[in-house]
Design an enzyme around this catalytic site. Structure first.
Site, PDB file in Angstrom:
ATOM      1  N   VAL A  11       0.913  -1.144   0.000  1.00  0.00           N
ATOM      2  CA  VAL A  11       0.000   0.000   0.000  1.00  0.00           C
ATOM      3  C   VAL A  11       0.957   1.200   0.000  1.00  0.00           C
ATOM      4  O   VAL A  11       1.523   1.541   1.031  1.00  0.00           O
ATOM      5  CB  VAL A  11      -0.934   0.005   1.231  1.00  0.00           C
ATOM      6  CG1 VAL A  11      -1.813   1.253   1.221  1.00  0.00           C
ATOM      7  CG2 VAL A  11      -1.796  -1.260   1.250  1.00  0.00           C
ATOM      8  N   PRO A  12       1.176   1.799  -1.174  1.00  0.00           N
ATOM      9  CA  PRO A  12       2.355   2.654  -1.401  1.00  0.00           C
ATOM     10  C   PRO A  12       2.302   4.051  -0.787  1.00  0.00           C
ATOM     11  O   PRO A  12       2.257   5.066  -1.482  1.00  0.00           O
ATOM     12  CB  PRO A  12       2.432   2.722  -2.924  1.00  0.00           C
ATOM     13  CG  PRO A  12       1.002   2.613  -3.358  1.00  0.00           C
ATOM     14  CD  PRO A  12       0.369   1.644  -2.378  1.00  0.00           C
ATOM     15  N   CYS A  13       2.389   4.126   0.529  1.00  0.00           N
ATOM     16  CA  CYS A  13       2.411   5.422   1.207  1.00  0.00           C
ATOM     17  C   CYS A  13       3.678   6.205   0.870  1.00  0.00           C
ATOM     18  O   CYS A  13       3.704   7.430   1.027  1.00  0.00           O
ATOM     19  CB  CYS A  13       2.233   5.255   2.711  1.00  0.00           C
ATOM     20  SG  CYS A  13       3.367   4.097   3.477  1.00  0.00           S
ATOM     21  N   HIS A  14       4.714   5.523   0.379  1.00  0.00           N
ATOM     22  CA  HIS A  14       5.931   6.239  -0.021  1.00  0.00           C
ATOM     23  C   HIS A  14       5.679   7.156  -1.212  1.00  0.00           C
ATOM     24  O   HIS A  14       6.452   8.070  -1.465  1.00  0.00           O
ATOM     25  CB  HIS A  14       7.073   5.253  -0.329  1.00  0.00           C
ATOM     26  CG  HIS A  14       6.803   4.321  -1.459  1.00  0.00           C
ATOM     27  ND1 HIS A  14       6.021   3.185  -1.304  1.00  0.00           N
ATOM     28  CD2 HIS A  14       7.186   4.347  -2.759  1.00  0.00           C
ATOM     29  CE1 HIS A  14       5.958   2.546  -2.458  1.00  0.00           C
ATOM     30  NE2 HIS A  14       6.646   3.247  -3.363  1.00  0.00           N
TER      31      HIS A  14
END
Length: 164
Positions: A119-122
């Protein structure tokens, strides 16, 4: 009823990661060692294959069953993050506008993301292009490395790696 959890620790270019599965779905990823280095769990084996493919630049989209649990707001933020394409970014304000929230609360939800990377919070950045924060690995350094991995020529990253 007790839910059984299975874990697998993987090595990656940004350090060890421990992936946790619950009832056939990924429920957590930590940037740390802590689980066994082998698992017979099929979803953990597939997560290892996909994470390796991601770091080999052979996979851009994870396709894993996810078990995301949180408040309705956090779930809305996490589902919105799943729509950010590989190599692209959105600001906290962009996500806030899409779900009818505010950037600070979106930032709190990003920090509570139980499955970073997948879940690409970056891929969520400050309105001025700054990296702001990241709860995994070495914080902003890990965030910068992940973004650089996805889009080495991304203008917002020029100079950030040396700055960190």
């Amino acid at each position: 009823m007790t839910e059984s959890l299975a874990q697998l620790t993987l090595d990656s270019p940004v350090g060890p990661m421990t992936v946790t599965a619950r009832q056939g779905a990924i429920c957590a990823l930590r940037f740390a060692a802590g689980g066994p280095r082998h698992s017979d769990d099929p979803v953990l084996q597939e997560s290892a294959r996909q994470i390796s493919g991601y770091f080999a630049r052979q996979l851009k989209d994870f396709d894993l069953p996810l078990d995301l649990r949180g408040s309705n707001h956090n779930l809305a933020v996490w589902h919105e993050m799943l729509t950010i394409p590989y190599g692209e970014t959105l600001t906290y304000g962009d996500i806030a506008a899409r779900i009818g929230s505010n950037p600070r609360v979106v930032g709190m939800a990003c920090g509570a993301n139980p499955i970073p990377l997948i879940v690409p919070c970056h891929r969520v950045i400050g309105k001025d292009g700054s990296l702001v924060g990241f709860s995994g690995g070495d914080g902003k350094k890990t965030k910068a490395r992940l973004l650089d991995h996805e889009a080495p020529a991304l203008p917002l990253l020029s100079g950030l790696m040396t700055e960190l």
